[in-house]
Scaffold this motif. Sequence first.
Motif, PDB file in Angstrom:
ATOM      1  N   ASP A   1     -11.245  80.726  57.293  1.00  0.00           N
ATOM      2  CA  ASP A   1     -10.727  79.717  56.356  1.00  0.00           C
ATOM      3  C   ASP A   1     -11.365  78.351  56.572  1.00  0.00           C
ATOM      4  OD1 ASP A   1      -9.502  78.785  58.666  1.00  0.00           O
ATOM      5  OD2 ASP A   1      -7.468  79.274  58.038  1.00  0.00           O
ATOM      6  N   GLY A   2     -12.313  78.281  57.538  1.00  0.00           N
ATOM      7  CA  GLY A   2     -13.072  77.049  57.775  1.00  0.00           C
ATOM      8  C   GLY A   2     -12.407  76.074  58.713  1.00  0.00           C
ATOM      9  N   THR A   3     -11.374  76.498  59.430  1.00  0.00           N
ATOM     10  CA  THR A   3     -10.660  75.580  60.297  1.00  0.00           C
ATOM     11  C   THR A   3     -10.797  75.938  61.765  1.00  0.00           C
ATOM     12  OG1 THR A   3      -8.561  76.789  60.205  1.00  0.00           O
ATOM     13  CG2 THR A   3      -8.953  75.134  58.494  1.00  0.00           C
ATOM     14  N   LEU A   4     -10.732  74.896  62.595  1.00  0.00           N
ATOM     15  CA  LEU A   4     -10.514  75.013  64.032  1.00  0.00           C
ATOM     16  C   LEU A   4      -9.115  74.492  64.304  1.00  0.00           C
ATOM     17  CD1 LEU A   4     -13.863  73.517  65.432  1.00  0.00           C
ATOM     18  CD2 LEU A   4     -13.252  75.931  65.257  1.00  0.00           C
ATOM     19  N   ALA A   5      -8.405  75.133  65.237  1.00  0.00           N
ATOM     20  CA  ALA A   5      -7.036  74.695  65.516  1.00  0.00           C
ATOM     21  C   ALA A   5      -6.750  74.840  67.009  1.00  0.00           C
ATOM     22  CB  ALA A   5      -6.021  75.504  64.711  1.00  0.00           C
ATOM     23  N   ARG A   6      -6.047  73.863  67.539  1.00  0.00           N
ATOM     24  CA  ARG A   6      -5.654  73.873  68.949  1.00  0.00           C
ATOM     25  C   ARG A   6      -4.136  74.039  69.030  1.00  0.00           C
ATOM     26  NH1 ARG A   6      -8.551  70.172  73.534  1.00  0.00           N
ATOM     27  NH2 ARG A   6      -7.350  70.893  75.340  1.00  0.00           N
ATOM     28  N   TRP A   7      -3.694  74.943  69.923  1.00  0.00           N
ATOM     29  CA  TRP A   7      -2.288  75.362  69.975  1.00  0.00           C
ATOM     30  C   TRP A   7      -1.771  75.343  71.407  1.00  0.00           C
ATOM     31  CZ3 TRP A   7      -0.735  76.706  65.043  1.00  0.00           C
ATOM     32  CH2 TRP A   7      -1.750  77.085  64.147  1.00  0.00           C
ATOM     33  N   THR A   8      -0.448  75.226  71.554  1.00  0.00           N
ATOM     34  CA  THR A   8       0.193  75.588  72.807  1.00  0.00           C
ATOM     35  C   THR A   8       0.279  77.106  72.872  1.00  0.00           C
ATOM     36  OG1 THR A   8       2.463  75.657  71.957  1.00  0.00           O
ATOM     37  CG2 THR A   8       1.610  73.497  72.653  1.00  0.00           C
ATOM     38  N   ARG A   9       0.580  77.641  74.035  1.00  0.00           N
ATOM     39  CA  ARG A   9       0.719  79.091  74.181  1.00  0.00           C
ATOM     40  C   ARG A   9       1.882  79.637  73.368  1.00  0.00           C
ATOM     41  NH1 ARG A   9      -1.440  81.714  79.075  1.00  0.00           N
ATOM     42  NH2 ARG A   9       0.363  83.087  78.893  1.00  0.00           N
TER      43      ARG A   9
ATOM     44  N   ALA B   1     -17.442  74.666  56.142  1.00  0.00           N
ATOM     45  CA  ALA B   1     -17.672  76.024  55.628  1.00  0.00           C
ATOM     46  C   ALA B   1     -16.947  77.024  56.509  1.00  0.00           C
ATOM     47  CB  ALA B   1     -19.175  76.328  55.606  1.00  0.00           C
ATOM     48  N   PRO B   2     -16.712  78.245  55.995  1.00  0.00           N
ATOM     49  CA  PRO B   2     -16.060  79.271  56.813  1.00  0.00           C
ATOM     50  C   PRO B   2     -16.742  79.469  58.163  1.00  0.00           C
ATOM     51  CG  PRO B   2     -16.187  80.005  54.546  1.00  0.00           C
ATOM     52  CD  PRO B   2     -16.961  78.726  54.614  1.00  0.00           C
ATOM     53  N   VAL B   3     -15.930  79.580  59.216  1.00  0.00           N
ATOM     54  CA  VAL B   3     -16.445  79.803  60.563  1.00  0.00           C
ATOM     55  C   VAL B   3     -16.631  81.302  60.771  1.00  0.00           C
ATOM     56  CG1 VAL B   3     -16.042  79.482  63.029  1.00  0.00           C
ATOM     57  CG2 VAL B   3     -15.253  77.749  61.401  1.00  0.00           C
TER      58      VAL B   3
ATOM     59  N   ASN C   1     -17.031  69.804  77.377  1.00  0.00           N
ATOM     60  CA  ASN C   1     -16.427  69.125  76.226  1.00  0.00           C
ATOM     61  C   ASN C   1     -17.117  69.539  74.930  1.00  0.00           C
ATOM     62  OD1 ASN C   1     -14.650  67.343  74.884  1.00  0.00           O
ATOM     63  ND2 ASN C   1     -16.138  65.676  74.973  1.00  0.00           N
ATOM     64  N   LEU C   2     -17.328  70.842  74.766  1.00  0.00           N
ATOM     65  CA  LEU C   2     -18.151  71.317  73.666  1.00  0.00           C
ATOM     66  C   LEU C   2     -17.548  72.545  72.999  1.00  0.00           C
ATOM     67  CD1 LEU C   2     -20.920  71.075  72.162  1.00  0.00           C
ATOM     68  CD2 LEU C   2     -21.811  72.706  73.850  1.00  0.00           C
ATOM     69  N   VAL C   3     -17.594  72.549  71.673  1.00  0.00           N
ATOM     70  CA  VAL C   3     -17.300  73.727  70.852  1.00  0.00           C
ATOM     71  C   VAL C   3     -18.507  73.961  69.962  1.00  0.00           C
ATOM     72  CG1 VAL C   3     -15.756  74.797  69.170  1.00  0.00           C
ATOM     73  CG2 VAL C   3     -14.839  73.159  70.832  1.00  0.00           C
ATOM     74  N   VAL C   4     -18.991  75.183  69.912  1.00  0.00           N
ATOM     75  CA  VAL C   4     -20.123  75.557  69.062  1.00  0.00           C
ATOM     76  C   VAL C   4     -19.615  76.536  68.015  1.00  0.00           C
ATOM     77  CG1 VAL C   4     -22.460  76.492  68.979  1.00  0.00           C
ATOM     78  CG2 VAL C   4     -21.647  75.328  71.053  1.00  0.00           C
ATOM     79  N   THR C   5     -19.856  76.240  66.746  1.00  0.00           N
ATOM     80  CA  THR C   5     -19.413  77.128  65.674  1.00  0.00           C
ATOM     81  C   THR C   5     -20.596  77.522  64.792  1.00  0.00           C
ATOM     82  OG1 THR C   5     -18.797  75.189  64.356  1.00  0.00           O
ATOM     83  CG2 THR C   5     -17.038  76.294  65.574  1.00  0.00           C
ATOM     84  N   GLY C   6     -20.617  78.794  64.406  1.00  0.00           N
ATOM     85  CA  GLY C   6     -21.536  79.270  63.385  1.00  0.00           C
ATOM     86  C   GLY C   6     -20.777  79.403  62.081  1.00  0.00           C
ATOM     87  N   HIS C   7     -21.478  79.227  60.950  1.00  0.00           N
ATOM     88  CA  HIS C   7     -20.804  79.156  59.663  1.00  0.00           C
ATOM     89  C   HIS C   7     -21.494  80.024  58.613  1.00  0.00           C
ATOM     90  CE1 HIS C   7     -18.198  75.642  60.712  1.00  0.00           C
ATOM     91  NE2 HIS C   7     -19.155  75.465  61.605  1.00  0.00           N
TER      92      HIS C   7
END
Length: 340
Positions: free
Chosen positions: A113-121, A133-135, A145-151
Amino acid sequence: MIFPRSRRGGNAERSIRQRIGIGLLTGVLGLSGCASLPRIPANVVLRDAHNNGYTLAFDNRSETLATGGSEGRVRLWRLPDGKELSGWKAHTDSLQGLVFLDHDRELLSAAYDGTLARWTREGALLKRLNTPAPVTSMAADEAANLVVTGHSDGHVRLWRLADLSLARDLHPHRGAVRAVAYHAATDQLASSGTDGRVFYWRGSEEPRPLPAPPTDAQDLAFAPDGTFLMGSGWFNLFRWRLDNGGLQVLPTAHHGIVKSISFSRDGRTLASIGRQTDSAVYLLDAATGAVLKRFQPHELCGSFVRLSPDGRYLASTSDDASVYIWDLQNPLQERTFFTK
């Protein structure tokens, strides 16, 4: 990359099988199939965990397994017994990546859906980012301190993990990105795409192409020591030496796409799972591709496999909606079947 479910409820990737032809596919399945008889049984089988299982992640202590599926749910399971700890609707489309953060107290998810999300457990949303764009694939390292995403648009985007701000936007591929990989100790990155190309770079360098494999690289993984990059495709593993870029193609026992791979801690072995006409789960010799152990295959085409950080557990998931977990320190007795 696993393509998202279509509006008719099936995977878009099924169109590939449709083009092959039902008759041909049936014949192939009769010989090897998306399902075959079990060898080393899973210690835990989680049925109907997702509509289709798409991704997995172990926490850093190898005490919890997170899973994500085509319906957008995240579920957490306790090891070794597989008891569900929590679960929530995280995205509106298929999960394409999961990683534990903050001493395993949080989880980062990526989705088509093109989103990154950070959650508690427990599933409380801490931050959500809408990407352009869609991940299709994600790799992350908290220390860097890095996130790499392909789209799906062929871009590889680098984000600062702390605030999910964009650090760099690259466009190496002419089609969708299939896989991204990151090696934190040496700051090496790689990506593969539906255009058949594989790119490699360090840090702020520009991506440069590696020798093209004979088929698309469905997955990528750096060796733990960072000396070579491994990929997987139809029937084979691909091994690139990073000192000179040389490519070695290693045949495997898989009868179709080798969809997902995962290194052991010492880099000598590689877990793999098959897709298309093969749902086998193997432990392979990373230098030769030879089968070292054969595990219980899924009932439908495989999608993702991971070894736990401490090497104790192996987990896999597939289109059969299940999650298999093996306790490699306490394996069940191998079962062999003979058919006429």
